[in-house]
Write an enzyme that holds these catalytic residues in place. Structure first.
Site, mmCIF file in Angstrom:
data_model
loop_
_atom_site.group_PDB
_atom_site.id
_atom_site.type_symbol
_atom_site.label_atom_id
_atom_site.label_comp_id
_atom_site.label_asym_id
_atom_site.label_seq_id
_atom_site.Cartn_x
_atom_site.Cartn_y
_atom_site.Cartn_z
ATOM 1 N N SER A 97 4.457 2.800 0.543
ATOM 2 C CA SER A 97 3.715 1.655 1.058
ATOM 3 C C SER A 97 4.177 1.299 2.475
ATOM 4 O O SER A 97 4.075 2.108 3.392
ATOM 5 C CB SER A 97 3.858 0.475 0.086
ATOM 6 O OG SER A 97 2.895 -0.515 0.327
ATOM 7 N N ASP A 227 -5.434 3.045 -6.484
ATOM 8 C CA ASP A 227 -4.560 2.141 -5.730
ATOM 9 C C ASP A 227 -5.364 0.925 -5.283
ATOM 10 O O ASP A 227 -6.283 1.045 -4.475
ATOM 11 C CB ASP A 227 -3.975 2.879 -4.519
ATOM 12 C CG ASP A 227 -2.857 2.122 -3.831
ATOM 13 O OD1 ASP A 227 -2.943 0.875 -3.743
ATOM 14 O OD2 ASP A 227 -1.896 2.768 -3.373
ATOM 15 N N HIS A 256 -0.873 1.784 -7.284
ATOM 16 C CA HIS A 256 -0.032 1.735 -6.093
ATOM 17 C C HIS A 256 1.429 2.042 -6.432
ATOM 18 O O HIS A 256 2.074 2.833 -5.748
ATOM 19 C CB HIS A 256 -0.152 0.350 -5.457
ATOM 20 C CG HIS A 256 0.518 0.223 -4.133
ATOM 21 N ND1 HIS A 256 0.134 0.951 -3.023
ATOM 22 C CD2 HIS A 256 1.547 -0.573 -3.714
ATOM 23 C CE1 HIS A 256 0.900 0.631 -1.996
ATOM 24 N NE2 HIS A 256 1.761 -0.285 -2.380
#
Length: 276
Positions: A97, A227, A256
């Site tokens: 991320s 995601d 995610h």
């Protein structure tokens, strides 16, 4: 508890496990978490004979709760200092991320010989924000909502994110892992509100196009197709086109936080890429 002090006086916490002459793997966590998010991977790769390193980004976890420097250039500069302090050479850098943004900016600027490969997992590059150049991005109102939620009651925001879209626990039929929710919340609340607030701009508005184009090392791009935090079309499927030596691997139905919900799948693919 191990720390380094950066050039601007910020203390950064880090973990450094395994033989110092073993091949190093460096893990970079997402917002608003800490090095603890990589516990499973740290233990797995330690068991495979690697040296494993992870740090708490400034303002996160056990590092100083900075009110300045909470942007990608400084994050990358901090990693440069950490790599120099630990004398990491030929390392594989894995970022999730926000950590994926940190990784690609660091690798593009790293000292010669420090980096062998990189992994961008559920990562934000090339840019999360919808722009003229990247119309598939998310509108600014999404990130304004995160800022408003953090300022009003970040404890509740973090609970809502962890129990819902981050791990896909809001999907019908999902197997909810209560410990993952509580651990996410715990990590988030360890960090500083100001740094976390600033980091929203860093992860959403930083354009990593030039970094992606500059990196010559092999890069594995991994992304869950479900995601809900970093949409795959605006990120992985766009970023792969900008990399000189990139490989894209996507995961149907995975969220995610897929390395927490499905570590057996992710760890195996990471190991295969690192050893290839």
């Amino acid at each position: 508890m191990a720390f380094i002090t950066t050039a601007d006086g910020t203390r950064l916490f880090y973990k450094d496990w395994g033989p110092k002459d073993a091949p190093p793997i460096v893990f970079h966590h997402g917002w608003p978490l800490s090095a603890d998010d990589w516990d499973n991977q740290m233990l797995f790769f330690l068991g495979e004979g690697f040296r494993v390193v992870a740090h708490d980004r400034r303002g996160h976890g056990r590092s100083d709760q900075t009110d300045t420097g909470n942007e990608m250039d400084t994050y990358a500069a901090d990693v440069i200092e950490l790599a120099r302090h630990l004398d990491l050479r030929g390392a594989v850098h894995i970022g999730h991320s926000t950590g994926g943004g940190e990784v690609i900016r660091y690798v593009a600027r790293a000292e010669p010989g420090r980096v062998a490969k990189a992994v961008l997992m559920s990562a934000v590059p090339p840019i999360m924000l919808k722009t003229e150049a990247y119309p598939l991005g998310l509108p600014i109102e999404v990130f304004d909502g995160f800022r408003a939620g953090l300022a009003a009651n970040r404890a509740q925001l973090y609970m809502d994110v962890a129990s819902g879209p981050f791990f896909g626990f809001n999907r019908e039929g999902a197997t909810v892992i209560e410990g993952a929710i509580r651990n996410w919340w715990r990590q988030g609340m360890m960090g500083g509100a100001k740094a976390h607030y600033d980091c929203i701009k860093a992860f959403s508005e930083t354009d990593f196009t030039a970094d992606l184009e500059a990196v010559t090392q092999p890069v594995l791009v991994m992304h869950g197709e479900d995601d809900q935090i970093v949409p795959i079309d605006a990120s992985a499927r766009t970023a792969i086109k900008l990399l000189r030596s990139g490989t894209l691997k996507t995961y149907p139905g995975l969220p995610h936080g897929m390395f927490v919900t499905h570590p057996e799948v992710i760890n195996a693919d990471l190991l295969a890429f690192i050893r290839s």
